[in-house]
Design a protein around this motif. Structure first.
Motif, PDB file in Angstrom:
ATOM      1  N   MET A  50      12.419   8.814  11.003  1.00 25.84           N
ATOM      2  CA  MET A  50      10.615   8.765  10.669  1.00 25.84           C
ATOM      3  C   MET A  50      10.772   7.775   9.734  1.00 25.84           C
ATOM      4  SD  MET A  50       9.703  11.852   8.226  1.00 25.84           S
ATOM      5  CE  MET A  50       9.260  12.843   9.087  1.00 25.84           C
ATOM      6  N   THR A  51       9.385   6.900   9.946  1.00 28.34           N
ATOM      7  CA  THR A  51       9.121   6.183   9.882  1.00 28.34           C
ATOM      8  C   THR A  51       7.629   6.831   8.463  1.00 28.34           C
ATOM      9  OG1 THR A  51       8.900   3.923  11.640  1.00 28.34           O
ATOM     10  CG2 THR A  51       7.884   3.748   9.496  1.00 28.34           C
ATOM     11  N   LEU A  52       8.608   6.418   6.851  1.00 27.14           N
ATOM     12  CA  LEU A  52       7.401   6.525   6.175  1.00 27.14           C
ATOM     13  C   LEU A  52       6.642   5.852   6.163  1.00 27.14           C
ATOM     14  CD1 LEU A  52      10.160   7.806   3.420  1.00 27.14           C
ATOM     15  CD2 LEU A  52       8.131   9.695   4.372  1.00 27.14           C
ATOM     16  N   ARG A  53       5.212   6.510   5.447  1.00 26.16           N
ATOM     17  CA  ARG A  53       4.567   5.470   4.853  1.00 26.16           C
ATOM     18  C   ARG A  53       4.165   5.422   3.723  1.00 26.16           C
ATOM     19  NH1 ARG A  53      -0.309   4.432   8.387  1.00 26.16           N
ATOM     20  NH2 ARG A  53      -1.291   5.643   6.654  1.00 26.16           N
ATOM     21  N   VAL A  54       4.494   4.450   3.071  1.00 20.86           N
ATOM     22  CA  VAL A  54       4.245   4.238   1.078  1.00 20.86           C
ATOM     23  C   VAL A  54       3.122   4.017   0.533  1.00 20.86           C
ATOM     24  CG1 VAL A  54       6.077   3.774  -0.472  1.00 20.86           C
ATOM     25  CG2 VAL A  54       6.706   4.211   1.824  1.00 20.86           C
ATOM     26  N   LEU A  55       2.779   4.199  -0.185  1.00 20.76           N
ATOM     27  CA  LEU A  55       1.563   3.911  -1.283  1.00 20.76           C
ATOM     28  C   LEU A  55       2.204   2.943  -1.680  1.00 20.76           C
ATOM     29  CD1 LEU A  55      -1.584   3.621  -1.646  1.00 20.76           C
ATOM     30  CD2 LEU A  55      -1.823   5.334  -3.050  1.00 20.76           C
ATOM     31  N   ILE A  56       1.817   2.376  -2.708  1.00 17.16           N
ATOM     32  CA  ILE A  56       2.169   1.655  -3.695  1.00 17.16           C
ATOM     33  C   ILE A  56       1.561   1.797  -4.886  1.00 17.16           C
ATOM     34  CG2 ILE A  56       2.905  -0.062  -5.538  1.00 17.16           C
ATOM     35  CD1 ILE A  56       4.420  -1.278  -3.327  1.00 17.16           C
ATOM     36  N   ALA A  57       1.496   2.201  -5.785  1.00 20.33           N
ATOM     37  CA  ALA A  57       0.778   2.806  -7.196  1.00 20.33           C
ATOM     38  C   ALA A  57       1.283   2.014  -8.338  1.00 20.33           C
ATOM     39  CB  ALA A  57      -0.326   4.022  -7.412  1.00 20.33           C
ATOM     40  N   ASP A  58       0.743   0.913  -9.482  1.00 23.62           N
ATOM     41  CA  ASP A  58       1.363   0.905 -10.246  1.00 23.62           C
ATOM     42  C   ASP A  58      -0.102  -0.211 -10.882  1.00 23.62           C
ATOM     43  OD1 ASP A  58       3.003  -0.148 -12.753  1.00 23.62           O
ATOM     44  OD2 ASP A  58       4.203   0.669 -11.701  1.00 23.62           O
ATOM     45  N   ASP A  59      -0.223  -0.454 -12.371  1.00 22.87           N
ATOM     46  CA  ASP A  59      -0.929  -1.016 -13.365  1.00 22.87           C
ATOM     47  C   ASP A  59      -0.776  -1.986 -13.404  1.00 22.87           C
ATOM     48  OD1 ASP A  59       0.230  -0.224 -15.084  1.00 22.87           O
ATOM     49  OD2 ASP A  59      -1.019  -0.298 -16.659  1.00 22.87           O
ATOM     50  N   GLU A  60       1.362  -2.575 -13.279  1.00 23.73           N
ATOM     51  CA  GLU A  60       1.376  -3.850 -13.201  1.00 23.73           C
ATOM     52  C   GLU A  60       1.705  -4.893 -12.444  1.00 23.73           C
ATOM     53  OE1 GLU A  60       4.510  -3.410 -15.822  1.00 23.73           O
ATOM     54  OE2 GLU A  60       4.122  -2.358 -17.574  1.00 23.73           O
ATOM     55  N   ALA A  61       1.214  -5.234 -12.241  1.00 22.28           N
ATOM     56  CA  ALA A  61       1.142  -6.580 -10.520  1.00 22.28           C
ATOM     57  C   ALA A  61       2.528  -6.573 -11.290  1.00 22.28           C
ATOM     58  CB  ALA A  61       0.689  -7.909 -11.245  1.00 22.28           C
ATOM     59  N   VAL A  62       3.950  -6.969 -11.682  1.00 18.33           N
ATOM     60  CA  VAL A  62       4.276  -7.234 -11.450  1.00 18.33           C
ATOM     61  C   VAL A  62       6.033  -6.323 -10.551  1.00 18.33           C
ATOM     62  CG1 VAL A  62       7.189  -8.268 -12.306  1.00 18.33           C
ATOM     63  CG2 VAL A  62       5.042  -9.420 -13.427  1.00 18.33           C
ATOM     64  N   ALA A  63       5.873  -4.888 -11.228  1.00 21.32           N
ATOM     65  CA  ALA A  63       6.045  -4.166 -10.736  1.00 21.32           C
ATOM     66  C   ALA A  63       5.854  -3.340  -9.232  1.00 21.32           C
ATOM     67  CB  ALA A  63       6.342  -2.627 -11.595  1.00 21.32           C
ATOM     68  N   ARG A  64       4.932  -3.882  -9.055  1.00 26.88           N
ATOM     69  CA  ARG A  64       4.301  -3.504  -7.230  1.00 26.88           C
ATOM     70  C   ARG A  64       4.763  -4.218  -6.979  1.00 26.88           C
ATOM     71  NH1 ARG A  64      -0.959  -3.436  -9.784  1.00 26.88           N
ATOM     72  NH2 ARG A  64      -1.687  -5.481  -9.035  1.00 26.88           N
ATOM     73  N   GLN A  65       4.883  -6.497  -7.152  1.00 25.86           N
ATOM     74  CA  GLN A  65       5.799  -6.955  -6.352  1.00 25.86           C
ATOM     75  C   GLN A  65       7.456  -6.717  -6.364  1.00 25.86           C
ATOM     76  OE1 GLN A  65       5.652 -10.350  -8.404  1.00 25.86           O
ATOM     77  NE2 GLN A  65       6.336 -11.830  -6.356  1.00 25.86           N
ATOM     78  N   ARG A  66       7.752  -5.789  -7.155  1.00 21.63           N
ATOM     79  CA  ARG A  66       9.758  -5.324  -7.083  1.00 21.63           C
ATOM     80  C   ARG A  66       9.392  -4.234  -6.125  1.00 21.63           C
ATOM     81  NH1 ARG A  66      14.586  -5.722  -8.879  1.00 21.63           N
ATOM     82  NH2 ARG A  66      14.932  -3.790  -8.876  1.00 21.63           N
ATOM     83  N   LEU A  67       8.183  -3.515  -6.670  1.00 18.54           N
ATOM     84  CA  LEU A  67       8.812  -2.656  -5.492  1.00 18.54           C
ATOM     85  C   LEU A  67       8.439  -2.608  -3.387  1.00 18.54           C
ATOM     86  CD1 LEU A  67       6.824   0.391  -7.533  1.00 18.54           C
ATOM     87  CD2 LEU A  67       9.242   0.475  -7.082  1.00 18.54           C
ATOM     88  N   ARG A  68       7.505  -3.180  -4.098  1.00 15.75           N
ATOM     89  CA  ARG A  68       7.008  -4.407  -1.971  1.00 15.75           C
ATOM     90  C   ARG A  68       8.280  -4.617  -1.855  1.00 15.75           C
ATOM     91  NH1 ARG A  68       2.512  -6.079  -4.231  1.00 15.75           N
ATOM     92  NH2 ARG A  68       3.022  -8.275  -4.836  1.00 15.75           N
ATOM     93  N   ARG A  69       9.256  -5.494  -2.806  1.00 13.00           N
ATOM     94  CA  ARG A  69      10.159  -5.981  -2.562  1.00 13.00           C
ATOM     95  C   ARG A  69      11.565  -5.688  -1.989  1.00 13.00           C
ATOM     96  NH1 ARG A  69      10.269  -9.608  -6.255  1.00 13.00           N
ATOM     97  NH2 ARG A  69      12.116  -8.887  -7.545  1.00 13.00           N
ATOM     98  N   LEU A  70      11.467  -4.919  -2.416  1.00 12.67           N
ATOM     99  CA  LEU A  70      12.769  -3.265  -2.656  1.00 12.67           C
ATOM    100  C   LEU A  70      11.902  -2.599  -0.935  1.00 12.67           C
ATOM    101  CD1 LEU A  70      12.979  -1.763  -6.062  1.00 12.67           C
ATOM    102  CD2 LEU A  70      14.616  -3.494  -4.637  1.00 12.67           C
ATOM    103  N   LEU A  71      11.164  -2.526  -1.564  1.00 19.41           N
ATOM    104  CA  LEU A  71      10.541  -1.728  -0.052  1.00 19.41           C
ATOM    105  C   LEU A  71      11.093  -2.433   1.635  1.00 19.41           C
ATOM    106  CD1 LEU A  71       7.368  -0.064  -0.716  1.00 19.41           C
ATOM    107  CD2 LEU A  71       9.739   0.959   0.057  1.00 19.41           C
TER     108      LEU A  71
END
Length: 165
Positions: free
Chosen positions: A1-22
């Motif tokens: 099952m593919t999970l559709r993920v929304l990233i919510a963080d006020d820090e651009a660096v944190a969002r970028q890291r989560l994108r990379r991990l995902l």
């Protein structure tokens, strides 16, 4: 099952890291990103993700407010640098609580936990339905499509199928 993920963080660096991990997490698709709580809530309502990776301390609505407003419609995995909010996060029905910097193996574990929460609880739809019936001291699994008759007898339901009761 593919999970559709929304990233919510006020820090651009944190969002970028989560994108990379995902990107290296199997079975995930990033459907959006939000930079504050109000945006996270709006995107969650519009995009209907399966999971939201949600920071707790954000401008406007904080992550806990967002999770409460979503009311369990989305699995929430909190990603935060603050461990003091863990109890409140789980009271808001969090699937998991990850401390920053998020470790790849913990993210995978949290996504698996969210996936398990979303998995259907019913039997496999491809499997035929079954009835469990007692015949003497033995329990039998029966195909309900083969039942030709049901009747009550001395406080029991009697099934007739394939010529036997």
């Amino acid at each position: 099952m593919t999970l559709r993920v929304l990233i919510a963080d006020d820090e651009a660096v944190a969002r970028q890291r989560l994108r990379r991990l995902l990107a290296s997490a199997p079975g995930t698709e990033i459907v959006g990103e939000a930079c504050d709580g109000a945006d996270a809530l709006e995107q969650a309502r519009q995009l209907a993700p399966d999971v939201i990776l949600l920071d707790i301390q954000m401008p406007g609505l904080d992550g806990l407010d967002v999770a409460r407003a979503l009311g369990g419609r989305v699995s929430v995995i909190f990603t935060t640098a603050h461990d003091q909010h863990a109890v409140a996060a789980f009271e808001a029905a969090a699937a998991d609580y990850l401390l920053k910097p998020v470790r790849p193996e913990r993210l995978i574990e949290a996504l698996d936990r969210a996936r398990a929460r979303r998995a259907p609880r019913a039997a496999d739809p491809a499997a035929p339905p079954r009835l469990c019936a007692r015949r003497g001291d033995v329990l039998e699994l029966l195909d309900p499509r083969e039942v030709s008759r049901l009747h009550a007898d001395a406080g029991h339901v009697v099934l007739t199928l394939r010529g036997r009761e």
